[in-house]
Write a protein that holds these residues in place. Structure first.
Motif, PDB file in Angstrom:
ATOM      1  N   ASP A 220      22.198  56.344  67.579  1.00 16.34           N
ATOM      2  CA  ASP A 220      22.462  56.499  66.157  1.00 16.34           C
ATOM      3  C   ASP A 220      21.446  57.433  65.508  1.00 16.34           C
ATOM      4  O   ASP A 220      21.809  58.337  64.740  1.00 16.34           O
ATOM      5  N   GLN A 226      27.399  59.824  64.580  1.00 17.56           N
ATOM      6  CA  GLN A 226      27.752  60.219  63.222  1.00 17.56           C
ATOM      7  C   GLN A 226      29.084  60.951  63.119  1.00 17.56           C
ATOM      8  O   GLN A 226      29.872  60.694  62.205  1.00 17.56           O
ATOM      9  N   TYR A 257      26.291  49.132  64.942  1.00 14.34           N
ATOM     10  CA  TYR A 257      26.057  50.552  64.682  1.00 14.34           C
ATOM     11  C   TYR A 257      27.362  51.312  64.452  1.00 14.34           C
ATOM     12  O   TYR A 257      27.420  52.214  63.612  1.00 14.34           O
TER      13      TYR A 257
END
Length: 302
Positions: A220, A226, A257
């Motif tokens: 992450d 992302q 996450y």
């Protein structure tokens, strides 16, 4: 788009090599018989039966053996006999220039994630799939058939049952991924490859839960999550916990996450260190559909 190696045909020669941990001839004997039954001629590398502590020979022997198969124009596929540890020790000494002129399939998983990612960074497809050591494992017949179908360019698609953590949606992108530990280890190396706009798949074995969390933090923080098109979560086999429990399962850790983003997520996909380990083509454009009834994955290009 990444280069697709030519499909195999009956009569082609394929090599079995050991870029990492050692194997015995007996451990790959069944795979030789199976590959022969597919109409292929099998060539065993010098690393099969070689030993240097836990490795299949010294780094130089493993490098030279793999290089010979990369360069040999009559070898149409290289199957890594097993994983373990050791491929990352030789990857920077391999020369892929002749391979680029005459691409061939390279297949394996676990430690072979190093090769899968390195090849994708160079612009070539490869196969994340069952290895010769496991060709005759009980319950792995479907996985082995998926490998054969990919090698011979036959149609293949995959399905997984619904999972309570799934996030529904559809994504299209090139497949990238493999073993979570190796993906983290490859970060910022020449074998690192972009995940942006791609469908990432993850699996692992024998890891402590806190370490799975640490690796997901790393993915992450480095931006690997992302801009994903989608996420596939495979087997996380035999996880460990500390005396004081971490408090989450492997899938719950990953969900922590993944929930920060909007891409579809499929849990319980049949890929990883269990008999259900379907052959995925790294670099191949695919469509992931996560619906209320379950997950489907199909290649967009042949």
């Amino acid at each position: 788009m990444p280069t697709t190696p030519p499909s195999l045909r009956p009569g082609d020669r394929v090599a079995i090599v050991c870029p990492a941990r050692k194997v015995s001839h007996a451990e790959v004997a069944a795979s030789v018989s199976i590959l022969t039954s597919w109409g292929l001629e099998v060539v065993l590398g010098d690393t099969v039966t070689a030993e240097y502590h836990q490795f299949a020979g010294s780094d130089e022997l493993r490098r030279a053996d793999f290089q010979r198969m990369l360069d040999a124009p009559d070898i149409r596929a290289i199957l890594c006999a097993r994983g373990g540890y050791g491929t990352s020790r030789i990857i920077d000494q391999l020369d892929f220039s002749r391979f680029a002129e005459n691409p061939k399939w390279i297949a394996g998983f676990s430690d072979v994630t190093v090769l899968n990612c390195h090849l994708l960074a160079l612009g070539h497809e490869s196969i994340h799939g069952v290895m010769p050591l496991l060709f005759d494992q009980i319950g792995g017949e479907e996985s082995l058939e998926s490998l054969r179908r990919v090698l011979f360019r036959e149609e293949v698609s995959y399905a997984a049952p619904a999972h309570p953590l799934n996030r529904l949606g559809t994504a299209t992108g090139e497949l990238v991924g493999g073993n979570l530990s190796l993906l983290q280890n490859l970060s910022s190396t020449r074998s690192d490859c972009s995940t942006a706009g791609r469908i990432l798949f993850l699996e692992d074995i024998d890891e402590y839960l806190y370490n799975i969390d640490r690796m997901m933090v790393h993915l992450d923080r480095t931006g690997k999550l992302q801009n994903l098109a989608g996420l596939i979560v495979g087997h996380f086999t035999d996880p460990h916990d500390n005396t004081i429990p971490f408090g989450q399962t492997s899938y719950e850790i990953i969900q922590t996450y993944a929930s920060k983003y909007k891409f579809p997520v499929a849990y319980g996909f049949p890929v990883g260190h269990e008999p259900q380990n379907m052959a995925l083509v790294c670099g191949r454009m695919a469509q992931l559909t996560v619906g209320a009834a379950g997950t489907n994955l199909a290649y967009v290009t042949p």
